[in-house]
Design a protein around this motif. Sequence first.
Motif, mmCIF file in Angstrom:
data_model
loop_
_atom_site.group_PDB
_atom_site.id
_atom_site.type_symbol
_atom_site.label_atom_id
_atom_site.label_comp_id
_atom_site.label_asym_id
_atom_site.label_seq_id
_atom_site.Cartn_x
_atom_site.Cartn_y
_atom_site.Cartn_z
ATOM 1 N N VAL A 25 65.366 -20.130 -72.583
ATOM 2 C CA VAL A 25 64.428 -19.012 -72.404
ATOM 3 C C VAL A 25 63.568 -18.815 -73.648
ATOM 4 C CG1 VAL A 25 64.306 -16.498 -72.136
ATOM 5 C CG2 VAL A 25 65.762 -17.845 -70.631
ATOM 6 N N LEU A 26 64.165 -18.900 -74.832
ATOM 7 C CA LEU A 26 63.376 -18.748 -76.054
ATOM 8 C C LEU A 26 62.364 -19.874 -76.216
ATOM 9 C CD1 LEU A 26 66.076 -17.515 -78.579
ATOM 10 C CD2 LEU A 26 64.181 -16.209 -77.602
ATOM 11 N N GLY A 27 62.773 -21.089 -75.888
ATOM 12 C CA GLY A 27 61.829 -22.208 -75.959
ATOM 13 C C GLY A 27 60.698 -22.077 -74.961
ATOM 14 N N ALA A 28 61.026 -21.688 -73.729
ATOM 15 C CA ALA A 28 60.002 -21.537 -72.694
ATOM 16 C C ALA A 28 59.065 -20.370 -73.008
ATOM 17 C CB ALA A 28 60.655 -21.342 -71.336
ATOM 18 N N ALA A 29 59.640 -19.246 -73.465
ATOM 19 C CA ALA A 29 58.804 -18.087 -73.796
ATOM 20 C C ALA A 29 57.914 -18.391 -74.999
ATOM 21 C CB ALA A 29 59.681 -16.874 -74.081
ATOM 22 N N GLY A 30 58.450 -19.098 -75.976
ATOM 23 C CA GLY A 30 57.639 -19.465 -77.135
ATOM 24 C C GLY A 30 56.510 -20.400 -76.770
ATOM 25 N N SER A 31 56.775 -21.327 -75.860
ATOM 26 C CA SER A 31 55.728 -22.250 -75.427
ATOM 27 C C SER A 31 54.654 -21.534 -74.610
ATOM 28 C CB SER A 31 56.321 -23.375 -74.582
ATOM 29 O OG SER A 31 57.172 -24.177 -75.342
ATOM 30 N N ALA A 32 55.069 -20.557 -73.820
ATOM 31 C CA ALA A 32 54.118 -19.864 -72.955
ATOM 32 C C ALA A 32 53.336 -18.789 -73.695
ATOM 33 C CB ALA A 32 54.860 -19.240 -71.779
#
Length: 75
Positions: A25-32
Amino acid sequence: MGRYGDLNHERLTKYGFALGVALFVLGAAGSAFGPAVAGPLPGWEQTLLFDSEVAGILVAFVSVFGFGIVLPLTE
Protein backbone atom coordinates in the motif's frame (compact mmCIF):
# COMPACT_ATOMS: atom_id res chain seq x y z
CA MET A 1 7.01 -28.25 22.50
CA GLY A 2 7.23 -28.46 18.73
CA ARG A 3 10.19 -28.96 16.51
CA TYR A 4 10.83 -25.23 16.03
CA GLY A 5 10.39 -24.22 19.64
CA ASP A 6 7.49 -22.18 20.84
CA LEU A 7 6.45 -20.31 17.67
CA ASN A 8 3.07 -18.66 17.55
CA HIS A 9 2.16 -19.43 13.95
CA GLU A 10 -1.07 -17.43 13.98
CA ARG A 11 0.64 -14.25 15.18
CA LEU A 12 3.57 -14.61 12.77
CA THR A 13 1.20 -15.19 9.86
CA LYS A 14 -1.04 -12.27 10.75
CA TYR A 15 1.78 -9.78 11.32
CA GLY A 16 3.75 -10.97 8.30
CA PHE A 17 0.72 -10.57 6.06
CA ALA A 18 -0.01 -7.13 7.54
CA LEU A 19 3.60 -6.09 6.91
CA GLY A 20 3.34 -7.24 3.29
CA VAL A 21 0.08 -5.37 2.76
CA ALA A 22 1.54 -2.23 4.36
CA LEU A 23 4.60 -2.37 2.10
CA PHE A 24 2.40 -2.80 -0.96
CA VAL A 25 0.00 0.00 0.00
CA LEU A 26 2.81 2.45 0.80
CA GLY A 27 4.55 1.66 -2.47
CA ALA A 28 1.36 1.99 -4.50
CA ALA A 29 0.27 5.19 -2.73
CA GLY A 30 3.73 6.70 -3.16
CA SER A 31 3.74 5.87 -6.85
CA ALA A 32 0.26 7.29 -7.36
CA PHE A 33 0.32 10.37 -5.15
CA GLY A 34 4.04 11.15 -4.92
CA PRO A 35 4.26 13.03 -8.22
CA ALA A 36 1.10 14.98 -7.43
CA VAL A 37 2.47 16.12 -4.06
CA ALA A 38 6.20 16.52 -4.67
CA GLY A 39 6.44 16.87 -8.43
CA PRO A 40 8.31 14.47 -10.66
CA LEU A 41 10.07 11.76 -8.69
CA PRO A 42 13.71 10.85 -9.38
CA GLY A 43 14.45 7.43 -10.79
CA TRP A 44 15.72 6.00 -7.51
CA GLU A 45 12.48 6.92 -5.73
CA GLN A 46 10.37 5.32 -8.44
CA THR A 47 12.51 2.20 -8.21
CA LEU A 48 12.23 2.16 -4.41
CA LEU A 49 8.45 2.47 -4.52
CA PHE A 50 8.14 -0.25 -7.17
CA ASP A 51 10.44 -2.56 -5.21
CA SER A 52 8.32 -1.87 -2.12
CA GLU A 53 5.23 -3.05 -3.98
CA VAL A 54 6.93 -6.22 -5.18
CA ALA A 55 8.45 -6.94 -1.76
CA GLY A 56 5.05 -6.42 -0.14
CA ILE A 57 3.45 -9.03 -2.36
CA LEU A 58 6.29 -11.49 -1.74
CA VAL A 59 6.31 -10.96 2.03
CA ALA A 60 2.54 -11.43 2.23
CA PHE A 61 2.56 -14.68 0.24
CA VAL A 62 5.65 -16.13 1.92
CA SER A 63 4.38 -15.37 5.42
CA VAL A 64 1.01 -17.00 4.72
CA PHE A 65 2.45 -20.09 3.08
CA GLY A 66 5.51 -20.36 5.32
CA PHE A 67 4.14 -19.61 8.77
CA GLY A 68 0.51 -20.48 8.14
CA ILE A 69 0.76 -23.70 6.12
CA VAL A 70 4.25 -25.25 5.93
CA LEU A 71 5.60 -24.81 9.49
CA PRO A 72 2.45 -26.06 11.26
CA LEU A 73 2.47 -29.16 9.04
CA THR A 74 6.09 -29.97 9.88
CA GLU A 75 5.53 -30.02 13.65
